[in-house]
Design a protein around this motif. Structure first.
Motif, PDB file in Angstrom:
ATOM      1  N   VAL A 152      26.337 -12.690   3.348  1.00 36.51           N
ATOM      2  CA  VAL A 152      25.631 -13.363   2.093  1.00 36.51           C
ATOM      3  C   VAL A 152      24.612 -14.174   2.626  1.00 36.51           C
ATOM      4  CG1 VAL A 152      26.143 -14.776   0.463  1.00 36.51           C
ATOM      5  CG2 VAL A 152      27.696 -13.091   0.915  1.00 36.51           C
ATOM      6  N   ALA A 153      24.627 -15.040   3.670  1.00 27.26           N
ATOM      7  CA  ALA A 153      23.788 -16.132   4.024  1.00 27.26           C
ATOM      8  C   ALA A 153      24.145 -16.566   5.477  1.00 27.26           C
ATOM      9  CB  ALA A 153      23.706 -17.268   3.043  1.00 27.26           C
ATOM     10  N   THR A 154      23.077 -16.869   6.280  1.00 26.01           N
ATOM     11  CA  THR A 154      23.373 -17.270   7.849  1.00 26.01           C
ATOM     12  C   THR A 154      22.357 -18.505   8.068  1.00 26.01           C
ATOM     13  OG1 THR A 154      23.941 -15.286   8.513  1.00 26.01           O
ATOM     14  CG2 THR A 154      23.193 -16.829  10.103  1.00 26.01           C
ATOM     15  N   LYS A 155      22.998 -19.659   8.379  1.00 28.39           N
ATOM     16  CA  LYS A 155      22.051 -20.799   9.085  1.00 28.39           C
ATOM     17  C   LYS A 155      22.467 -21.015  10.546  1.00 28.39           C
ATOM     18  CE  LYS A 155      20.228 -25.302   7.685  1.00 28.39           C
ATOM     19  NZ  LYS A 155      19.027 -24.595   8.114  1.00 28.39           N
ATOM     20  N   SER A 156      21.550 -20.702  11.485  1.00 28.21           N
ATOM     21  CA  SER A 156      22.014 -20.523  12.745  1.00 28.21           C
ATOM     22  C   SER A 156      22.016 -22.025  13.396  1.00 28.21           C
ATOM     23  CB  SER A 156      21.005 -19.948  13.665  1.00 28.21           C
ATOM     24  OG  SER A 156      20.961 -18.409  13.173  1.00 28.21           O
ATOM     25  N   SER A 157      21.233 -23.082  12.788  1.00 28.10           N
ATOM     26  CA  SER A 157      21.441 -24.400  13.395  1.00 28.10           C
ATOM     27  C   SER A 157      20.792 -25.390  12.299  1.00 28.10           C
ATOM     28  CB  SER A 157      20.325 -24.575  14.516  1.00 28.10           C
ATOM     29  OG  SER A 157      19.171 -24.363  14.272  1.00 28.10           O
ATOM     30  N   ALA A 158      21.061 -26.517  12.574  1.00 28.86           N
ATOM     31  CA  ALA A 158      20.647 -27.505  11.773  1.00 28.86           C
ATOM     32  C   ALA A 158      19.132 -27.375  11.434  1.00 28.86           C
ATOM     33  CB  ALA A 158      20.880 -28.712  11.957  1.00 28.86           C
ATOM     34  N   TYR A 159      18.312 -26.733  11.961  1.00 26.64           N
ATOM     35  CA  TYR A 159      16.999 -26.990  11.954  1.00 26.64           C
ATOM     36  C   TYR A 159      16.392 -25.492  11.604  1.00 26.64           C
ATOM     37  CZ  TYR A 159      17.872 -31.259  14.134  1.00 26.64           C
ATOM     38  OH  TYR A 159      18.394 -32.515  14.417  1.00 26.64           O
ATOM     39  N   SER A 160      17.208 -24.416  11.708  1.00 32.49           N
ATOM     40  CA  SER A 160      16.565 -23.052  11.581  1.00 32.49           C
ATOM     41  C   SER A 160      16.546 -22.784   9.935  1.00 32.49           C
ATOM     42  CB  SER A 160      17.675 -22.237  12.140  1.00 32.49           C
ATOM     43  OG  SER A 160      18.796 -22.193  11.355  1.00 32.49           O
ATOM     44  N   SER A 161      15.747 -21.825   9.766  1.00 31.14           N
ATOM     45  CA  SER A 161      15.755 -21.418   8.389  1.00 31.14           C
ATOM     46  C   SER A 161      16.651 -20.305   8.073  1.00 31.14           C
ATOM     47  CB  SER A 161      14.385 -20.574   8.312  1.00 31.14           C
ATOM     48  OG  SER A 161      13.082 -21.252   8.418  1.00 31.14           O
ATOM     49  N   PRO A 162      17.196 -20.573   6.988  1.00 32.63           N
ATOM     50  CA  PRO A 162      18.553 -19.887   6.559  1.00 32.63           C
ATOM     51  C   PRO A 162      18.046 -18.325   6.056  1.00 32.63           C
ATOM     52  CG  PRO A 162      17.674 -21.084   4.501  1.00 32.63           C
ATOM     53  CD  PRO A 162      16.915 -21.712   6.023  1.00 32.63           C
ATOM     54  N   ASN A 163      18.921 -17.635   6.397  1.00 33.55           N
ATOM     55  CA  ASN A 163      18.416 -15.974   6.039  1.00 33.55           C
ATOM     56  C   ASN A 163      19.628 -15.615   4.842  1.00 33.55           C
ATOM     57  OD1 ASN A 163      16.471 -14.960   7.842  1.00 33.55           O
ATOM     58  ND2 ASN A 163      17.998 -15.667   9.178  1.00 33.55           N
ATOM     59  N   TYR A 164      19.061 -14.797   3.960  1.00 32.69           N
ATOM     60  CA  TYR A 164      20.065 -14.522   2.717  1.00 32.69           C
ATOM     61  C   TYR A 164      20.020 -13.101   2.605  1.00 32.69           C
ATOM     62  CZ  TYR A 164      19.505 -19.216   1.640  1.00 32.69           C
ATOM     63  OH  TYR A 164      19.685 -20.802   1.691  1.00 32.69           O
ATOM     64  N   ALA A 165      21.070 -12.631   1.995  1.00 37.77           N
ATOM     65  CA  ALA A 165      21.176 -10.983   1.344  1.00 37.77           C
ATOM     66  C   ALA A 165      20.069 -11.004   0.158  1.00 37.77           C
ATOM     67  CB  ALA A 165      22.494 -10.831   1.102  1.00 37.77           C
ATOM     68  N   ASP A 166      19.341 -10.008  -0.050  1.00 37.73           N
ATOM     69  CA  ASP A 166      18.726  -9.584  -1.078  1.00 37.73           C
ATOM     70  C   ASP A 166      19.251  -9.974  -2.525  1.00 37.73           C
ATOM     71  OD1 ASP A 166      16.448  -6.961   0.371  1.00 37.73           O
ATOM     72  OD2 ASP A 166      16.442  -9.013   0.621  1.00 37.73           O
ATOM     73  N   THR A 167      20.441  -9.511  -2.801  1.00 39.66           N
ATOM     74  CA  THR A 167      21.317 -10.062  -3.893  1.00 39.66           C
ATOM     75  C   THR A 167      21.390 -11.314  -4.071  1.00 39.66           C
ATOM     76  OG1 THR A 167      23.135  -9.564  -2.361  1.00 39.66           O
ATOM     77  CG2 THR A 167      22.305  -7.516  -3.757  1.00 39.66           C
ATOM     78  N   VAL A 168      21.297 -12.248  -3.309  1.00 36.79           N
ATOM     79  CA  VAL A 168      21.555 -13.529  -3.588  1.00 36.79           C
ATOM     80  C   VAL A 168      20.402 -14.547  -3.520  1.00 36.79           C
ATOM     81  CG1 VAL A 168      24.085 -13.258  -2.722  1.00 36.79           C
ATOM     82  CG2 VAL A 168      22.498 -14.384  -1.333  1.00 36.79           C
ATOM     83  N   LYS A 169      19.246 -14.033  -2.980  1.00 36.27           N
ATOM     84  CA  LYS A 169      17.987 -14.770  -2.829  1.00 36.27           C
ATOM     85  C   LYS A 169      17.472 -15.546  -3.881  1.00 36.27           C
ATOM     86  CE  LYS A 169      16.093 -12.674   1.156  1.00 36.27           C
ATOM     87  NZ  LYS A 169      14.793 -11.672   1.723  1.00 36.27           N
ATOM     88  N   GLY A 170      17.147 -16.676  -4.103  1.00 37.56           N
ATOM     89  CA  GLY A 170      16.812 -17.419  -5.149  1.00 37.56           C
ATOM     90  C   GLY A 170      18.016 -17.978  -5.961  1.00 37.56           C
ATOM     91  N   ARG A 171      18.920 -17.585  -5.686  1.00 40.62           N
ATOM     92  CA  ARG A 171      20.356 -18.185  -6.364  1.00 40.62           C
ATOM     93  C   ARG A 171      21.321 -18.997  -5.558  1.00 40.62           C
ATOM     94  NH1 ARG A 171      23.858 -14.851  -8.673  1.00 40.62           N
ATOM     95  NH2 ARG A 171      23.505 -13.081  -7.060  1.00 40.62           N
TER      96      ARG A 171
END
Length: 116
Positions: free
Chosen positions: A48-67
């Motif tokens: 669904v989502a990943t945040k590698s570190s406190a300062y990294s940009s998150p990544n999201y699955a397309d199905t949940v982006k924006g929500r």
């Protein structure tokens, strides 16, 4: 002893919000990439989502982006998933995962049900 404990799941109506939490212990939280996965009945577990570190940009699955929004508080060893505008297709068991190299730690999951 490594533990990842999810909380915050529940039954909500479409369009409502939930905030999931995952409290970690037993490892150096700040060194681990933290992710949320989900698994719906009869389907494979999906990222669904990943945040590698406190300062990294998150990544999201397309199905949940924006929500959905993932965040982490390294001082509290906790990762969060803010889920807005929930849809019935978001219904699943949600798991958090800590990963560093080949090491993966999983929580036990929390159920999210979106239904009118």
């Amino acid at each position: 002893q490594v533990q990842l404990v999810e909380s915050g799941g529940g039954l909500v109506q479409p369009g409502e919000s939930l905030r999931l939490s995952c409290a970690a212990s037993g490892f150096t939280f700040s060194l681990y990439a933290m992710s949320w996965y989900r698994q719906a009945p009869g389907k494979e577990r999906e990222l669904v989502a990943t945040k590698s570190s406190a300062y990294s940009s998150p990544n999201y699955a397309d199905t949940v982006k924006g929500r959905f929004t993932i965040s982490r508080d390294n001082a509290k060893n906790t990762v969060y998933l803010q889920m807005n505008s929930l849809k019935p297709e978001d219904t699943a068991v949600y798991y958090c995962k800590g990963q560093r190299g080949i090491i993966n730690y999983w929580g036990q999951g929390t159920q999210v049900t979106v239904s009118s």
